[in-house]
Design a protein around this motif. Structure first.
Motif, PDB file in Angstrom:
ATOM      1  N   THR A 188       0.844  -1.180   0.000  1.00 33.60           N
ATOM      2  CA  THR A 188       0.000   0.000   0.000  1.00 33.60           C
ATOM      3  C   THR A 188       0.889   1.243   0.000  1.00 33.60           C
ATOM      4  N   THR A 189       0.264   2.404  -0.080  1.00 36.06           N
ATOM      5  CA  THR A 189       1.019   3.649   0.014  1.00 36.06           C
ATOM      6  C   THR A 189       1.740   3.733   1.354  1.00 36.06           C
ATOM      7  N   TYR A 190       1.089   3.246   2.399  1.00 34.74           N
ATOM      8  CA  TYR A 190       1.668   3.315   3.741  1.00 34.74           C
ATOM      9  C   TYR A 190       2.851   2.374   3.904  1.00 34.74           C
ATOM     10  N   ASP A 235      -6.847   2.342  -0.682  1.00 37.82           N
ATOM     11  CA  ASP A 235      -5.463   2.171  -0.280  1.00 37.82           C
ATOM     12  C   ASP A 235      -5.205   2.838   1.071  1.00 37.82           C
ATOM     13  N   ILE A 237      -3.169   4.924   3.520  1.00 36.07           N
ATOM     14  CA  ILE A 237      -2.111   5.908   3.335  1.00 36.07           C
ATOM     15  C   ILE A 237      -1.476   6.369   4.641  1.00 36.07           C
TER      16      ILE A 237
END
Length: 241
Positions: A188-190, A235, A237
Motif C-alpha cells: 500500500t502507500t503506507y 489504499d 495511506i
C-alpha cells in the motif's frame, strides 16, 4: 465450567452465524427465519483484540481511493466511547468518507468481541450527505431493534471458503463475506504488509454488483480493498495514534 460454557457458545454461534452458500446461492434477499445467533452478554469481553481486527481507542486510519468523480478519502477513528447493545459493551468506530474534501457519509459502527475472539458487527448509525447537505439515514441498523441481528466481521480462527453473515436486517443490511486466502503480501502507500488475510464480500441486496475483496494485516486490520473486474481500489495511506 467457564471453559465448557465458552466452547458451547462458540459451537452454537458458529452454527447460526455461518452458512454453506456461495455468492450465487446467497444473492437473492429472502427472509431467513433460521438465522438466530446466540448472543449472551456474559460471553463477551470489553475490548476488541482480534489479531486481524484490533480496535485500539485513539487509532486513526486514513484510506484513499481515486474515483471517476475525484479523490475519495476515508478516515476511520476508533473512539474511546462505547455503546450498550443487547447488554454488551460495544466499541464505537467513526468512519467519515469525503469526496474532494466534502463529506458524503458519516457512520458510527459498533463492534464487540466474544470470549472466543470472534468480532461481531452490532450495527451502524449512518448519515448520508448530498452536496454537503444531510440526505438520509439509509443503511442504519442496530442489533435487537426491529428484527435486526448482528453478524460476524472477523472470526477468531478464520476458516477458508466458509460464507458468513456480516449483518442481518432484512431488506436493509445483508452483507456476506468469506475468507478466500491466507498469507498474502500486500503493498500500500503506507507500506508493505505480510501474512495478510483476504476476504470476498458481497451484498445480497445488490446481487448484480461485483464482489469486493479486502485485505487484513495482522495487528493492523484492513489495509487495502479491491473490486472484482475493476481497477477501483482503496489504499491505506496513514496510521496515527
Amino acid at each position: 465450567m467457564i471453559l465448557k460454557n465458552v466452547l458451547v457458545f462458540m459451537l452454537v454461534a458458529f452454527l447460526v452465524a455461518f452458512g454453506s452458500c456461495s455468492k450465487d446461492d446467497c444473492a437473492d434477499s429472502q427472509f431467513d427465519e433460521n438465522y438466530n445467533p446466540v448472543i449472551d452478554p456474559d460471553n463477551f469481553v470489553d475490548s476488541v483484540t482480534n489479531v486481524y481486527f484490533p480496535l485500539r481507542p485513539g487509532m486513526v486510519y486514513t484510506y484513499q481511493s481515486p474515483t471517476e468523480d475525484g479523490l475519495e478519502t476515508d478516515v476511520v477513528t476508533v473512539l474511546s466511547e462505547t455503546k450498550m447493545i443487547l447488554g454488551i459493551k460495544c466499541t464505537v468506530v467513526l468512519d467519515v468518507v469525503s469526496l474532494e474534501g466534502e463529506a458524503i457519509e458519516e457512520t458510527y459502527d459498533w463492534f464487540a468481541q466474544d470470549k472466543a475472539g470472534n468480532v461481531w458487527y452490532m450495527g451502524e448509525d449512518v448519515s448520508n450527505y448530498e452536496d454537503g447537505v444531510f440526505e438520509d439515514k439509509e443503511g442504519s441498523f442496530e442489533a435487537g431493534v426491529d428484527g435486526a441481528k448482528p453478524g460476524i466481521i472477523m472470526m477468531a480462527n478464520p476458516i477458508l471458503e466458509m460464507p458468513y453473515r456480516q449483518e442481518y436486517y432484512f431488506n436493509n443490511a445483508e452483507d456476506w463475506g468469506k475468507v478466500i486466502a491466507f498469507d498474502v503480501t500486500v503493498t500500500t502507500t503506507y507500506g508493505t504488509f505480510e501474512h495478510c488475510l483476504k476476504t470476498a464480500d458481497w451484498n445480497a441486496l445488490e446481487p448484480d454488483e461485483p464482489t469486493e475483496y479486502k485485505y487484513y494485516a495482522p495487528n493492523v486490520g484492513v489495509v487495502k480493498e479491491e473490486v472484482e473486474g475493476s481497477s477501483e481500489y482503496v489504499d491505506l495511506i496513514s496510521i496515527e495514534g
